[in-house]
Enzyme design. Structure first.
Site, short mmCIF file in Angstrom:
data_model
loop_
_atom_site.label_atom_id
_atom_site.label_comp_id
_atom_site.label_asym_id
_atom_site.label_seq_id
_atom_site.Cartn_x
_atom_site.Cartn_y
_atom_site.Cartn_z
N LYS A 262 10.37 9.80 -10.31
CA LYS A 262 10.52 8.39 -9.96
C LYS A 262 9.53 7.57 -10.78
O LYS A 262 8.33 7.79 -10.70
CB LYS A 262 10.27 8.18 -8.46
CG LYS A 262 10.20 6.71 -8.04
CD LYS A 262 10.04 6.54 -6.52
CE LYS A 262 9.80 5.07 -6.16
NZ LYS A 262 9.63 4.87 -4.69
N ASP A 267 6.59 -1.85 -7.46
CA ASP A 267 7.55 -1.93 -6.35
C ASP A 267 7.17 -3.08 -5.42
O ASP A 267 6.30 -2.94 -4.56
CB ASP A 267 7.55 -0.59 -5.59
CG ASP A 267 8.55 -0.58 -4.43
OD1 ASP A 267 9.37 -1.53 -4.35
OD2 ASP A 267 8.51 0.37 -3.63
N LYS A 274 8.18 -6.31 0.42
CA LYS A 274 7.21 -5.49 1.16
C LYS A 274 6.28 -6.36 1.99
O LYS A 274 5.74 -7.36 1.49
CB LYS A 274 6.34 -4.72 0.15
CG LYS A 274 6.79 -3.34 -0.04
CD LYS A 274 5.81 -2.53 -0.86
CE LYS A 274 6.52 -1.30 -1.37
NZ LYS A 274 7.23 -0.55 -0.33
N ASP A 286 3.73 3.52 -8.27
CA ASP A 286 5.04 4.01 -7.82
C ASP A 286 5.80 4.74 -8.94
O ASP A 286 6.95 5.13 -8.76
CB ASP A 286 5.87 2.84 -7.28
CG ASP A 286 6.77 3.25 -6.13
OD1 ASP A 286 6.54 4.33 -5.54
OD2 ASP A 286 7.72 2.51 -5.84
N ASP A 345 14.00 -2.16 -0.59
CA ASP A 345 12.71 -1.49 -0.77
C ASP A 345 12.88 0.03 -0.82
O ASP A 345 11.94 0.75 -1.19
CB ASP A 345 11.74 -1.89 0.34
CG ASP A 345 10.29 -1.57 0.03
OD1 ASP A 345 10.00 -1.22 -1.14
OD2 ASP A 345 9.45 -1.66 0.93
N GLU A 347 14.20 1.77 -3.04
CA GLU A 347 14.75 1.79 -4.40
C GLU A 347 14.59 3.15 -5.08
O GLU A 347 15.35 3.48 -5.98
CB GLU A 347 14.07 0.71 -5.25
CG GLU A 347 12.69 1.08 -5.84
CD GLU A 347 11.62 1.37 -4.81
OE1 GLU A 347 11.76 0.92 -3.66
OE2 GLU A 347 10.64 2.07 -5.15
N ARG A 349 15.14 6.27 -4.11
CA ARG A 349 16.27 7.21 -4.00
C ARG A 349 17.44 6.76 -4.86
O ARG A 349 18.25 7.58 -5.29
CB ARG A 349 16.66 7.37 -2.53
CG ARG A 349 17.19 6.13 -1.88
CD ARG A 349 17.17 6.24 -0.36
NE ARG A 349 15.84 6.09 0.20
CZ ARG A 349 15.55 6.20 1.49
NH1 ARG A 349 16.50 6.45 2.37
NH2 ARG A 349 14.32 6.05 1.92
#
Ligand code: BES
Ligand code: MN
Ligand code: ZN
Length: 498
Positions: A262, A267, A274, A286, A345, A347, A349
């Protein structure tokens, strides 16, 4: 910082600024006496004592030592014709690998900014040297962009007749530090394009194949585009590196492992912003999964690993803008599965799904491993010391757990709970992406169940490193910030496959 091997003789050891001698304390016997044992050749200890006219046992007893791992005491010394200015005595606890790591990290911290050479008489076994020397480098590591910063000129010389474990530790710790550098880099610099350029530099340094896909060529990567198009400039990148061993065993077929990382360069959460806003501060990390995968593949040619490895870095920024995806959008992933987006949020996956499907459809892997700062729930469940590991292969789970304990990148085998799979149902697409239908909670488990939908019949391991990728304090092996978690685990596992 540099680590190197040093000959175990007086002439070599006494050319340094500092001599480090490690010790253990045996528990009290029937008479209540405990015994100090120096982890060094007795003849060498004698010569050092003679040169500096001291008794090391007496000096240490003066400090009333307990022997615990990382206990550190300093003795100032001087002798004519020797630059040595002090002797450091370092406790090795119970001499477990964890104790060697603790002691190594304490020494590394002592070395920070010292600009001196530390001749270190510590462990003797290969595993112990690797654990100690690696942790020493990790403990010394710092990162900042102060205009006054200067590169470290400190050196730890491990006193050993066999230099091989020291060079192994140098490769491993170098790779972990490389991952840390990437994670610490702030997101105004660290765009997906910047990540691709870092990967290109590493590929050319170590002779890896690399292919970067961007722009309209990402047509089929619906998840990567949906997330990454929130940031217009310079847009998401699919970064594909390959390591093929030069000379291989001819007989057995070499395993092929695909690592999917990832790589969210920042993020914000997107439109599902968030909150509280402070939680965003940590989100430059992230991309730690992609960083770990890249650092891992950089170590393989240096170690001559006999395994074919592909790395897929799924790089995008999850920004808030007029081109952000919306909750309720339906996207089409690589390979054709459709997904109803619930919370922008979640994101990670979405970008991983494209990578996993790409690996299954195009690369014929024996194993697919993804590594991702995926869910806050993983941290809630396991804290910051263990990563959450998901796989249906219990034998592989045991192997990886053991390697985790040995290397310090510890993982806990978590269950893929089939009862929760119906939470992924959507009325309008193949899947809903946050498994909100079932109200099952278990956010790290349902995220894993979502990813599993994209791996086909492959042997698959998912590592949720949301808790372990970052340290919130500067302590032990870790600086505050990126830890480089996963590099030691993956390198050790991959090299064990051949
Ligand atoms: N990157 C975060 C997960 C994360 C949180 C990593 C804290 C490190 C520290 C991820 O993209 C995320 O936001 N996950 C959500 C998923 C939820 C919306 C289903 C989460 O865990 O809250
Ligand atoms: Mn997120
Ligand atoms: Zn994220």
């Amino acid at each position: 910082m540099v680590i190197s091997a040093l000959n175990p003789d007086l002439d070599s050891v006494t050319t340094s600024d500092v001599i480090v001698i490690s010790y253990i304390i045996l528990p009290a016997n029937d008479n209540g006496d405990s015994e100090i044992i120096f982890n060094a050749h007795p003849a060498l200890v004698k010569k050092i004592e003679k040169l500096f006219a001291i008794e090391l046992r007496d000096e240490l007893t003066f400090f009333t030592p307990t022997g615990k791992a990382g206990e550190l005491n300093e003795i100032p010394v001087s002798a004519a014709d020797s630059p040595v200015e002090k002797i450091i005595l370092l406790g090795l606890g119970d001499q477990s690998l964890a104790s060697f790591r603790t002691a190594g990290a304490v020494l590394g911290r002592k070395v920070r900014g010292a600009e001196k050479n530390f001749a270190t008489i510590a462990p003797t076994k290969r595993d112990e040297i690797i654990a100690f020397a690696t942790s020493a480098v990790l403990g010394e590591y710092t990162w900042n962009q102060k205009s006054t910063a200067k590169p470290s000129s400190s050196e730890i010389e491990i006193v050993t007749a066999d230099a091989e474990p020291v060079s192994y530790a140098s490769v491993i710790s170098g790779a972990v530090c490389r991952a840390r550098d990437l994670i610490h880099t702030p997101s105004n610099i660290k765009t997906p394009l910047w990540m691709a350029n870092q990967a290109r530099a590493i590929a050319s340094e170590y002779g890896l194949e690399i292919n970067v896909i961007s722009g309209t060529a990402l047509k089929e990567f619906g998840g990567l585009r949906a997330v990454g198009n929130s940031s217009p400039n310079p847009g998401p990148r699919f970064i594909h590196l390959t390591y093929t061993p030069k000379s291989g065993k001819k007989s057995a077929r070499m395993p092929h492992v695909v690592l999917v990382g990832k790589g969210i360069t920042f993020d914000t959460g997107g439109i599902s912003l968030k909150r509280p806003y402070d939680t965003m501060m940590a989100m430059k990390s992230d991309m730690a999964g992609a960083a770990a995968a890249l650092a891992t593949i950089s170590a393989l040619p240096q170690l001559g690993a006999q395994v074919k490895v592909s790395v897929l870095m799924m790089c995008a920024e999850n920004a808030l803008s007029g081109t952000s995806q919306r909750p309720s959008d339906v996207i089409k992933h690589y390979g054709g599965k459709t997904v109803e987006v619930i919370n922008t949020d979640a994101e990670g996956r979405l970008v991983l799904a494209d990578g996993l499907a790409y690996a299954d459809i195009n690369l014929d892997p024996d194993y697919v491993v993804d590594i991702a700062t995926l869910t806050g729930a993983a941290t809630l469940g396991l804290g910051r010391q263990y990563a959450a590991m998901y796989t249906r292969n219990s034998h592989l789970a045991r192997t990886i757990s053991e390697i985790g304990e040995r290397t310090g990148d510890r993982v806990w085998h978590m269950p893929l709970i089939d009862d929760y799979t119906d939470g992924l149902e959507s009325d309008i697409a193949d899947l809903n992406h946050t498994a909100d239908k079932g109200h099952y909670g278990a956010g790290s488990v349902t995220a894993a169940l979502f990813l599993e939908q994209f791996v086909g019949d492959r042997q698959w391991v998912h590592l949720d490193i949301a808790g372990t990728a970052r340290s919130e304090s500067d302590s032990g092996e870790n600086p505050k910030g990126g830890t480089g978690f996963g590099v030691r685990l993956l390198v050790e596992w991959l090299t064990s496959l051949s």
